[in-house]
Design a protein around this motif. Structure first.
Motif, PDB file in Angstrom:
ATOM      1  N   TYR A   1      37.682  38.176  51.491  1.00 17.25           N
ATOM      2  CA  TYR A   1      38.198  38.757  50.255  1.00 17.25           C
ATOM      3  C   TYR A   1      38.859  40.123  50.465  1.00 17.25           C
ATOM      4  O   TYR A   1      39.825  40.461  49.771  1.00 17.25           O
ATOM      5  CB  TYR A   1      37.056  38.930  49.247  1.00 17.25           C
ATOM      6  CG  TYR A   1      36.236  37.692  49.050  1.00 17.25           C
ATOM      7  CD1 TYR A   1      36.589  36.742  48.087  1.00 17.25           C
ATOM      8  CD2 TYR A   1      35.105  37.446  49.826  1.00 17.25           C
ATOM      9  CE1 TYR A   1      35.840  35.591  47.907  1.00 17.25           C
ATOM     10  CE2 TYR A   1      34.345  36.288  49.656  1.00 17.25           C
ATOM     11  CZ  TYR A   1      34.722  35.367  48.692  1.00 17.25           C
ATOM     12  OH  TYR A   1      33.986  34.222  48.522  1.00 17.25           O
ATOM     13  N   ILE A   2      38.331  40.891  51.398  1.00 19.03           N
ATOM     14  CA  ILE A   2      38.779  42.272  51.597  1.00 19.03           C
ATOM     15  C   ILE A   2      39.214  42.451  53.045  1.00 19.03           C
ATOM     16  O   ILE A   2      38.495  42.080  53.981  1.00 19.03           O
ATOM     17  CB  ILE A   2      37.649  43.270  51.250  1.00 19.03           C
ATOM     18  CG1 ILE A   2      37.287  43.154  49.763  1.00 19.03           C
ATOM     19  CG2 ILE A   2      38.062  44.699  51.600  1.00 19.03           C
ATOM     20  CD1 ILE A   2      36.056  43.953  49.376  1.00 19.03           C
TER      21      ILE A   2
ATOM     22  N   LEU B   1      30.115  39.631  44.574  1.00 21.01           N
ATOM     23  CA  LEU B   1      30.246  38.322  45.207  1.00 21.01           C
ATOM     24  C   LEU B   1      29.134  37.385  44.749  1.00 21.01           C
ATOM     25  O   LEU B   1      29.363  36.190  44.530  1.00 21.01           O
ATOM     26  CB  LEU B   1      30.216  38.486  46.725  1.00 21.01           C
ATOM     27  CG  LEU B   1      30.305  37.203  47.558  1.00 21.01           C
ATOM     28  CD1 LEU B   1      31.610  36.466  47.286  1.00 21.01           C
ATOM     29  CD2 LEU B   1      30.171  37.521  49.039  1.00 21.01           C
ATOM     30  N   GLN B   2      27.932  37.902  44.577  1.00 17.92           N
ATOM     31  CA  GLN B   2      26.812  37.068  44.128  1.00 17.92           C
ATOM     32  C   GLN B   2      27.050  36.516  42.733  1.00 17.92           C
ATOM     33  O   GLN B   2      26.543  35.445  42.388  1.00 17.92           O
ATOM     34  CB  GLN B   2      25.525  37.885  44.149  1.00 17.92           C
ATOM     35  CG  GLN B   2      25.037  38.225  45.538  1.00 17.92           C
ATOM     36  CD  GLN B   2      23.781  39.079  45.519  1.00 17.92           C
ATOM     37  OE1 GLN B   2      23.363  39.573  44.476  1.00 17.92           O
ATOM     38  NE2 GLN B   2      23.157  39.245  46.677  1.00 17.92           N
ATOM     39  N   ARG B   3      27.821  37.237  41.915  1.00 21.68           N
ATOM     40  CA  ARG B   3      28.067  36.809  40.539  1.00 21.68           C
ATOM     41  C   ARG B   3      29.376  36.051  40.370  1.00 21.68           C
ATOM     42  O   ARG B   3      29.646  35.517  39.297  1.00 21.68           O
ATOM     43  CB  ARG B   3      28.080  38.035  39.610  1.00 21.68           C
ATOM     44  CG  ARG B   3      26.734  38.721  39.507  1.00 21.68           C
ATOM     45  CD  ARG B   3      26.714  39.782  38.428  1.00 21.68           C
ATOM     46  NE  ARG B   3      27.454  40.975  38.790  1.00 21.68           N
ATOM     47  CZ  ARG B   3      28.528  41.429  38.152  1.00 21.68           C
ATOM     48  NH1 ARG B   3      29.035  40.767  37.136  1.00 21.68           N
ATOM     49  NH2 ARG B   3      29.122  42.546  38.526  1.00 21.68           N
ATOM     50  N   SER B   4      30.194  36.001  41.419  1.00 20.26           N
ATOM     51  CA  SER B   4      31.488  35.325  41.291  1.00 20.26           C
ATOM     52  C   SER B   4      31.311  33.824  41.363  1.00 20.26           C
ATOM     53  O   SER B   4      30.349  33.313  41.946  1.00 20.26           O
ATOM     54  CB  SER B   4      32.441  35.788  42.396  1.00 20.26           C
ATOM     55  OG  SER B   4      31.970  35.378  43.662  1.00 20.26           O
TER      56      SER B   4
ATOM     57  N   TYR C   1      41.382  38.214  42.954  1.00 17.63           N
ATOM     58  CA  TYR C   1      41.175  37.154  41.973  1.00 17.63           C
ATOM     59  C   TYR C   1      39.891  36.390  42.258  1.00 17.63           C
ATOM     60  O   TYR C   1      39.110  36.074  41.346  1.00 17.63           O
ATOM     61  CB  TYR C   1      42.357  36.199  41.958  1.00 17.63           C
ATOM     62  CG  TYR C   1      42.132  35.005  41.060  1.00 17.63           C
ATOM     63  CD1 TYR C   1      42.353  35.099  39.688  1.00 17.63           C
ATOM     64  CD2 TYR C   1      41.667  33.801  41.573  1.00 17.63           C
ATOM     65  CE1 TYR C   1      42.117  34.023  38.847  1.00 17.63           C
ATOM     66  CE2 TYR C   1      41.429  32.717  40.739  1.00 17.63           C
ATOM     67  CZ  TYR C   1      41.651  32.830  39.385  1.00 17.63           C
ATOM     68  OH  TYR C   1      41.408  31.766  38.561  1.00 17.63           O
ATOM     69  N   ARG C   2      39.637  36.101  43.517  1.00 17.54           N
ATOM     70  CA  ARG C   2      38.469  35.305  43.871  1.00 17.54           C
ATOM     71  C   ARG C   2      37.165  36.057  43.601  1.00 17.54           C
ATOM     72  O   ARG C   2      36.156  35.441  43.255  1.00 17.54           O
ATOM     73  CB  ARG C   2      38.554  34.890  45.337  1.00 17.54           C
ATOM     74  CG  ARG C   2      39.711  33.922  45.622  1.00 17.54           C
ATOM     75  CD  ARG C   2      39.878  33.698  47.108  1.00 17.54           C
ATOM     76  NE  ARG C   2      38.711  33.026  47.677  1.00 17.54           N
ATOM     77  CZ  ARG C   2      38.430  33.001  48.984  1.00 17.54           C
ATOM     78  NH1 ARG C   2      39.218  33.655  49.837  1.00 17.54           N
ATOM     79  NH2 ARG C   2      37.372  32.357  49.415  1.00 17.54           N
ATOM     80  N   LEU C   3      37.179  37.376  43.755  1.00 18.54           N
ATOM     81  CA  LEU C   3      35.968  38.152  43.498  1.00 18.54           C
ATOM     82  C   LEU C   3      35.737  38.414  42.011  1.00 18.54           C
ATOM     83  O   LEU C   3      34.614  38.335  41.523  1.00 18.54           O
ATOM     84  CB  LEU C   3      36.039  39.499  44.234  1.00 18.54           C
ATOM     85  CG  LEU C   3      35.521  39.547  45.670  1.00 18.54           C
ATOM     86  CD1 LEU C   3      35.733  40.929  46.252  1.00 18.54           C
ATOM     87  CD2 LEU C   3      34.053  39.154  45.749  1.00 18.54           C
ATOM     88  N   PHE C   4      36.816  38.722  41.294  1.00 19.05           N
ATOM     89  CA  PHE C   4      36.663  39.171  39.909  1.00 19.05           C
ATOM     90  C   PHE C   4      37.144  38.157  38.866  1.00 19.05           C
ATOM     91  O   PHE C   4      36.865  38.327  37.680  1.00 19.05           O
ATOM     92  CB  PHE C   4      37.412  40.492  39.704  1.00 19.05           C
ATOM     93  CG  PHE C   4      36.822  41.637  40.474  1.00 19.05           C
ATOM     94  CD1 PHE C   4      35.699  42.291  40.020  1.00 19.05           C
ATOM     95  CD2 PHE C   4      37.385  42.044  41.671  1.00 19.05           C
ATOM     96  CE1 PHE C   4      35.139  43.342  40.729  1.00 19.05           C
ATOM     97  CE2 PHE C   4      36.844  43.093  42.400  1.00 19.05           C
ATOM     98  CZ  PHE C   4      35.715  43.747  41.927  1.00 19.05           C
ATOM     99  N   GLY C   5      37.874  37.116  39.307  1.00 14.49           N
ATOM    100  CA  GLY C   5      38.380  36.139  38.350  1.00 14.49           C
ATOM    101  C   GLY C   5      39.445  36.691  37.424  1.00 14.49           C
ATOM    102  O   GLY C   5      39.714  36.110  36.367  1.00 14.49           O
ATOM    103  N   ILE C   6      40.077  37.807  37.800  1.00 13.20           N
ATOM    104  CA  ILE C   6      41.118  38.440  36.984  1.00 13.20           C
ATOM    105  C   ILE C   6      42.483  37.997  37.500  1.00 13.20           C
ATOM    106  O   ILE C   6      42.796  38.206  38.677  1.00 13.20           O
ATOM    107  CB  ILE C   6      40.995  39.975  37.038  1.00 13.20           C
ATOM    108  CG1 ILE C   6      39.648  40.414  36.463  1.00 13.20           C
ATOM    109  CG2 ILE C   6      42.145  40.646  36.304  1.00 13.20           C
ATOM    110  CD1 ILE C   6      39.354  41.890  36.627  1.00 13.20           C
TER     111      ILE C   6
END
Length: 270
Positions: free
Chosen positions: A16-17, A153-156, A100-105
């Motif tokens: 992701y980063i 990441l745990q909540r994505s 996008y993958r981490l935050f869904g934004i």
């Protein structure tokens, strides 16, 4: 004086980063102009002392950046950075679809601009900014960033199922037809275009062009002996196609554009 420190994220965050980059400047009455060229991926940047100033090429406006800024993908030369005074900036450089993958934004509303970070990510990033500002060492700041993004990441949710289908465009080759790829992954061309904007903030065609342009910059920095070789190795049809992309994405010829990029500029970490 320029001081640059970089770190890779926690192994679980590597998809992701790309990097954490801290840059400290002591300009002592001078200023430095840093080019902002086309690039993929989103950056999250924190300013702890004097801000960057951001002049526009389209008019005479010049504005300071916010203390926390989410900077979207860029597909043309719109602004540049002016570094003045004492600047201490910490950037989180995301992979092309990592934000996008981490935050869904969705990335498309963030494209071509910098947006105040609290408005995008809420109170959590503001609290993170306070903790980072109270930490002096880069290693401590890196640890705080890893904790913040690992918790996120745990909540994505799981990664988007169509993401793998964009690999041909990210590889930047010439023969990446939207119609052909959409058939291969079983979606319509319109859906592929829509998902590209959502994941990356640009169309599949632009995804290919910027990927190819960035590869050319990397090869030239790595000492590839001629621009003709760079063009071929980057999978351009010919050298003229590469020159046109450099004018569109960096504002000048390959030689002029590359000469304007110093080793400490952010484009080298993207």
């Amino acid at each position: 004086m320029h001081r640059v420190e970089t770190a890779r994220p926690h192994p679980l965050l590597v998809p992701y980063i790309r990097a954490f980059v801290q840059r400290d400047f002591r300009m002592r009455g001078t200023e430095e102009v840093e080019p902002v060229v086309a690039r993929l991926g989103i950056m999250l940047e924190f300013q702890f002392r004097d801000p960057y100033w951001i002049p526009s090429f389209s008019d005479d406006s010049e504005n300071p950046c916010a203390s926390i800024t989410v900077i979207g993908p860029i597909s043309y030369r719109r602004v540049r950075l002016i570094v003045r005074g004492n600047v201490s900036a910490l950037a989180v450089v995301f992979e092309p679809s990592g934000f996008y993958r981490l935050f869904g934004i969705p990335a498309s509303p963030l494209a071509e601009r910098g947006t105040e970070g609290h408005a995008v990510l809420g109170t959590g990033v503001s609290k993170l900014y306070e903790r980072l500002g109270n930490s002096i060492s880069f290693s401590r700041r890196t640890s705080l960033l890893n904790d913040f993004f690992l918790e996120r990441l745990q909540r994505s949710t799981s990664g988007p199922s169509l993401l793998e289908g964009f690999r041909p465009f990210l590889q930047g080759g010439n023969h990446r037809s939207v119609g052909r790829v959409s058939k291969q992954i079983g979606v319509s061309a319109r859906q592929l275009e829509r998902k590209s904007l959502e994941y990356f903030g640009v169309s599949p065609t632009m995804l290919t062009r910027i990927s190819r342009f960035q590869r050319a910059l990397t090869l030239s920095a790595g000492g590839t002996s001629s621009w003709l070789q760079v063009a071929h190795a980057s999978d351009y049809y010919d050298q003229m196609h590469m020159i046109r992309d450099f004018h569109a994405f960096a504002g000048g010829s390959p030689v002029k554009s590359f000469a304007s990029i110093a080793s400490h500029h952010l484009i080298n970490f993207q």
